[in-house]
Design a protein around this motif. Structure first.
Motif, mmCIF file in Angstrom:
data_model
loop_
_atom_site.group_PDB
_atom_site.id
_atom_site.type_symbol
_atom_site.label_atom_id
_atom_site.label_comp_id
_atom_site.label_asym_id
_atom_site.label_seq_id
_atom_site.Cartn_x
_atom_site.Cartn_y
_atom_site.Cartn_z
ATOM 1 N N GLY A 275 1.638 -38.778 1.873
ATOM 2 C CA GLY A 275 1.094 -38.635 0.528
ATOM 3 C C GLY A 275 1.260 -37.235 -0.030
ATOM 4 N N VAL A 276 1.150 -36.225 0.837
ATOM 5 C CA VAL A 276 1.334 -34.840 0.395
ATOM 6 C C VAL A 276 2.802 -34.594 0.076
ATOM 7 N N ARG A 277 3.700 -35.159 0.903
ATOM 8 C CA ARG A 277 5.135 -35.007 0.618
ATOM 9 C C ARG A 277 5.467 -35.570 -0.760
ATOM 10 N N TYR A 278 4.935 -36.745 -1.064
ATOM 11 C CA TYR A 278 5.215 -37.350 -2.365
ATOM 12 C C TYR A 278 4.797 -36.424 -3.502
ATOM 13 N N ARG A 279 3.657 -35.772 -3.368
ATOM 14 C CA ARG A 279 3.190 -34.857 -4.409
ATOM 15 C C ARG A 279 4.081 -33.616 -4.495
ATOM 16 N N ILE A 280 4.546 -33.144 -3.349
ATOM 17 C CA ILE A 280 5.450 -31.987 -3.349
ATOM 18 C C ILE A 280 6.732 -32.334 -4.091
ATOM 19 N N TYR A 281 7.274 -33.540 -3.862
ATOM 20 C CA TYR A 281 8.513 -33.931 -4.555
ATOM 21 C C TYR A 281 8.299 -33.936 -6.070
ATOM 22 N N ARG A 282 7.181 -34.486 -6.502
ATOM 23 C CA ARG A 282 6.899 -34.535 -7.941
ATOM 24 C C ARG A 282 6.805 -33.128 -8.521
ATOM 25 N N ARG A 283 6.163 -32.224 -7.782
ATOM 26 C CA ARG A 283 6.029 -30.852 -8.267
ATOM 27 C C ARG A 283 7.397 -30.154 -8.308
ATOM 28 N N ALA A 284 8.218 -30.409 -7.306
ATOM 29 C CA ALA A 284 9.544 -29.791 -7.270
ATOM 30 C C ALA A 284 10.394 -30.297 -8.436
ATOM 31 N N VAL A 285 10.321 -31.601 -8.719
ATOM 32 C CA VAL A 285 11.062 -32.154 -9.854
ATOM 33 C C VAL A 285 10.583 -31.516 -11.155
ATOM 34 N N ALA A 286 9.268 -31.409 -11.318
ATOM 35 C CA ALA A 286 8.716 -30.822 -12.547
ATOM 36 C C ALA A 286 9.149 -29.367 -12.705
ATOM 37 N N LEU A 287 9.148 -28.599 -11.619
ATOM 38 C CA LEU A 287 9.545 -27.193 -11.678
ATOM 39 C C LEU A 287 11.028 -27.042 -11.991
ATOM 40 N N ALA A 288 11.860 -27.881 -11.372
ATOM 41 C CA ALA A 288 13.305 -27.742 -11.531
ATOM 42 C C ALA A 288 13.801 -28.308 -12.854
ATOM 43 N N MET A 289 13.180 -29.399 -13.301
ATOM 44 C CA MET A 289 13.712 -30.120 -14.451
ATOM 45 C C MET A 289 12.841 -30.024 -15.693
ATOM 46 N N GLY A 290 11.642 -29.463 -15.533
ATOM 47 C CA GLY A 290 10.785 -29.256 -16.693
ATOM 48 C C GLY A 290 10.048 -30.489 -17.167
ATOM 49 N N GLN A 302 13.232 -42.579 -2.595
ATOM 50 C CA GLN A 302 14.596 -42.165 -2.292
ATOM 51 C C GLN A 302 14.641 -40.718 -1.805
ATOM 52 N N ILE A 303 13.863 -39.856 -2.453
ATOM 53 C CA ILE A 303 13.815 -38.451 -2.025
ATOM 54 C C ILE A 303 13.251 -38.347 -0.617
ATOM 55 N N ASP A 304 12.198 -39.124 -0.336
ATOM 56 C CA ASP A 304 11.597 -39.074 1.000
ATOM 57 C C ASP A 304 12.577 -39.593 2.051
ATOM 58 N N GLY A 305 13.347 -40.620 1.689
ATOM 59 C CA GLY A 305 14.357 -41.114 2.615
ATOM 60 C C GLY A 305 15.412 -40.067 2.905
ATOM 61 N N LEU A 306 15.788 -39.309 1.891
ATOM 62 C CA LEU A 306 16.752 -38.217 2.065
ATOM 63 C C LEU A 306 16.192 -37.152 3.000
ATOM 64 N N VAL A 307 14.911 -36.815 2.831
ATOM 65 C CA VAL A 307 14.280 -35.785 3.664
ATOM 66 C C VAL A 307 14.195 -36.243 5.118
ATOM 67 N N ARG A 308 13.879 -37.525 5.341
ATOM 68 C CA ARG A 308 13.671 -38.029 6.706
ATOM 69 C C ARG A 308 14.968 -38.477 7.384
ATOM 70 N N SER A 309 16.069 -38.491 6.645
ATOM 71 C CA SER A 309 17.330 -38.970 7.203
ATOM 72 C C SER A 309 17.851 -38.049 8.310
ATOM 73 N N PRO A 310 18.462 -38.621 9.351
ATOM 74 C CA PRO A 310 19.080 -37.777 10.384
ATOM 75 C C PRO A 310 20.383 -37.134 9.909
ATOM 76 N N LYS A 311 20.932 -37.610 8.779
ATOM 77 C CA LYS A 311 22.175 -37.037 8.257
ATOM 78 C C LYS A 311 21.887 -35.674 7.635
ATOM 79 N N PRO A 312 22.696 -34.650 7.939
ATOM 80 C CA PRO A 312 22.402 -33.294 7.443
ATOM 81 C C PRO A 312 22.761 -33.060 5.987
ATOM 82 N N ASN A 313 23.677 -33.881 5.433
ATOM 83 C CA ASN A 313 24.124 -33.657 4.061
ATOM 84 C C ASN A 313 24.061 -34.948 3.259
ATOM 85 N N LEU A 314 23.217 -34.946 2.226
ATOM 86 C CA LEU A 314 23.039 -36.122 1.378
ATOM 87 C C LEU A 314 22.819 -35.670 -0.056
#
Length: 476
Positions: A275-290, A302-314
């Motif tokens: 739940g905290v990760r989800y809030r961090i993503y929203r804050r990061a989107v707001a900061l980066a995109m306004g 989708q963002i959380d899946g990217l963060v938890r993925s074992p693949k290093p580049n996505l």
């Protein structure tokens, strides 16, 4: 009869004054813009604020004509203008083509009207130097809003109560009152008001909730509106706690917030609860995109899946051209059109001094005595033997095929392989300064120094080079 009618009036005055005091909505002598549509709630709001004489508020009546109901909308505007004149108050009125705004911005009529109103009220407040804009939302509106957001899909943030104060300027003094209390007040004061015919149009979801869903729920609980308002208030209290937790978590996980966007640390994110990760993503989107407009729960997953993925580049696109990029241990949130700074020209370093870098940082060169802590220099500093690495130096960005003879090695190594070993994100590799002397690469800034230019006991003149980033964040 007169005494019985005055009792609910006094009760309403007392409740609104107590509520306003509890939440510090007004300071005596404030200039306040009152949003008046002409309907029952806003007419009551204006009368109540006038009656709170102890506050000595300087009121300005503001009305936005949405131009949606033709002559009826124009009649509302005249009614409010006359009401302001009868009370000796300044009036600010304006017409807006809400339907055109809705089409142009691809918004519902409700959302377009809301945007137009808030922008108008902001302008009026600025014009009159008002500290606050008073809105007429009440407790039943609170219940309707919770149901509306629940039906559309929302988390704790969306289901939380409308706050007594929003965005610093907008205040809601009537949240302590129910619709029935407001109706009793209007009757007790003998106040006239306008009836908006669109409020009966069940094509609008809020009206269907008001006229169909809530009456149905009343059969299960006669006090459903009050209970829903209480629930929204409890969720708002939880929201305050969660926002504080999210603020601290963002500070722990953010690596950089600069021109390229917002960069978060993957390892730090994975230590946080979901739940905290989800809030961090929203804050990061707001900061980066306004904005968070258009960001859905699907995007967050989708963002959380990217963060938890074992693949290093996505890479995943969000919000029309914006992107979230995973590169090894970092996740970058980029606004649309942001691709990062490029090296366009080489930088020639003639000698000691301070030289600007393309990313807003700088490289500082000094001739120094041999440092005692040479082996423990931070990654952004390096020492060189000036006889082995004479000026002028050339500083440029990475190019395919670049190689260095790293300190302590007999052969050369591709700079690309160094970046891979150090897990430097692809989009950041082009920003790493490379320092050349006599066409030989002597420093991959922050990562490797060249063996040939090393400082030894035979060194006569030592040069200290330091890269200072624009954000103050270390190079690695």
């Amino acid at each position: 009869m007169r005494a019985s009618r005055s009792e609910p009036v006094r009760s309403v005055h007392a409740k609104v004054l107590a509520f306003s005091t509890e939440y510090s909505l007004f300071t005596p002598g404030d200039t306040v813009v009152v949003a008046v549509s002409g309907g029952a709630d806003s007419v009551a709001l204006l009368d109540i604020l006038i009656s709170l004489s102890d506050l000595r508020l300087n009121l300005v009546v503001a009305h936005l004509n949405h131009s949606l109901r033709g002559a009826e909308s124009d009649g509302d505007e005249r009614f409010v203008a006359d009401l302001a004149a009868s009370r000796g108050l300044p009036f600010a009125g304006e017409k807006a083509d809400v339907r055109a705004l809705s089409i142009r911005e691809r918004l519902s009529l409700e959302d377009a009207g809301r945007r137009a109103r808030y922008e108008f009220f902001d302008q009026v407040a600025t014009q009159y130097g008002a500290r606050s804009v008073a809105l007429a939302h009440h407790a039943d509106d609170q219940a309707e809003t919770l149901l509306l957001r629940l039906l559309r899909g929302a988390g704790v943030t969306g289901l939380s109560a409308m706050a007594p104060r929003r965005d610093g300027r907008f205040v809601r003094p009537l949240l302590t009152l129910s619709r029935s209390e407001i109706e009793g007040y209007l009757h007790g004061r003998g106040l006239r008001f306008r009836i908006d015919s669109s409020n009966a149009d069940t094509a609008f979801l809020r009206n269907r909730i008001r006229h169909e869903l809530i009456p149905h729920l009343v059969r299960f609980n006669p006090e459903i509106s009050r209970r829903l308002a209480v629930t929204a208030d409890l969720l708002a209290a939880d929201e305050e706690v969660l926002e504080t937790v999210a603020d601290e978590a963002l500070k722990r996980t953010v690596r950089e917030h600069a021109g390229e966007g917002v960069i978060l640390d993957v390892a730090g994110l994975l230590r946080e609860p979901r739940g905290v990760r989800y809030r961090i993503y929203r804050r990061a989107v707001a900061l980066a995109m306004g904005t968070l407009r258009g960001l859905s729960y699907k995007h967050v997953l989708q963002i959380d899946g990217l963060v938890r993925s074992p693949k290093p580049n996505l890479h995943i696109p969000v919000l029309g051209g914006a992107a979230v990029v995973r590169a090894y241990g970092l996740v970058t949130f980029k606004a649309a059109g942001v691709s990062g700074t490029e090296w366009e020209d080489e930088i020639i370093i003639e000698g000691p001094g301070c030289y600007p870098l393309p990313d807003g940082g700088e490289m500082v060169i000094d001739v120094v005595s041999l440092p005692a802590d040479l082996g423990t220099l931070p990654s952004e500093r390096a020492c060189f033997d000036l006889d082995c690495a004479p000026f002028p130096w050339v500083v440029r960005g990475f190019r395919p095929g670049d190689r260095i003879n790293p300190l302590g090695m007999t052969g050369t190594k591709k700079v690309k392989d160094i970046f891979i070993d150090e897990k430097v994100p692809r989009e950041r590799r082009r920003l790493v300064p490379l320092v050349f002397s006599n066409s030989e690469l002597v420093w991959v800034c922050g990562y490797r120094t060249g063996h040939h230019a090393r400082v030894t006991e035979k060194t006569v003149c030592t040069v200290l080079a330091e890269v200072r980033t624009s954000t103050g964040i270390a190079l690695k």
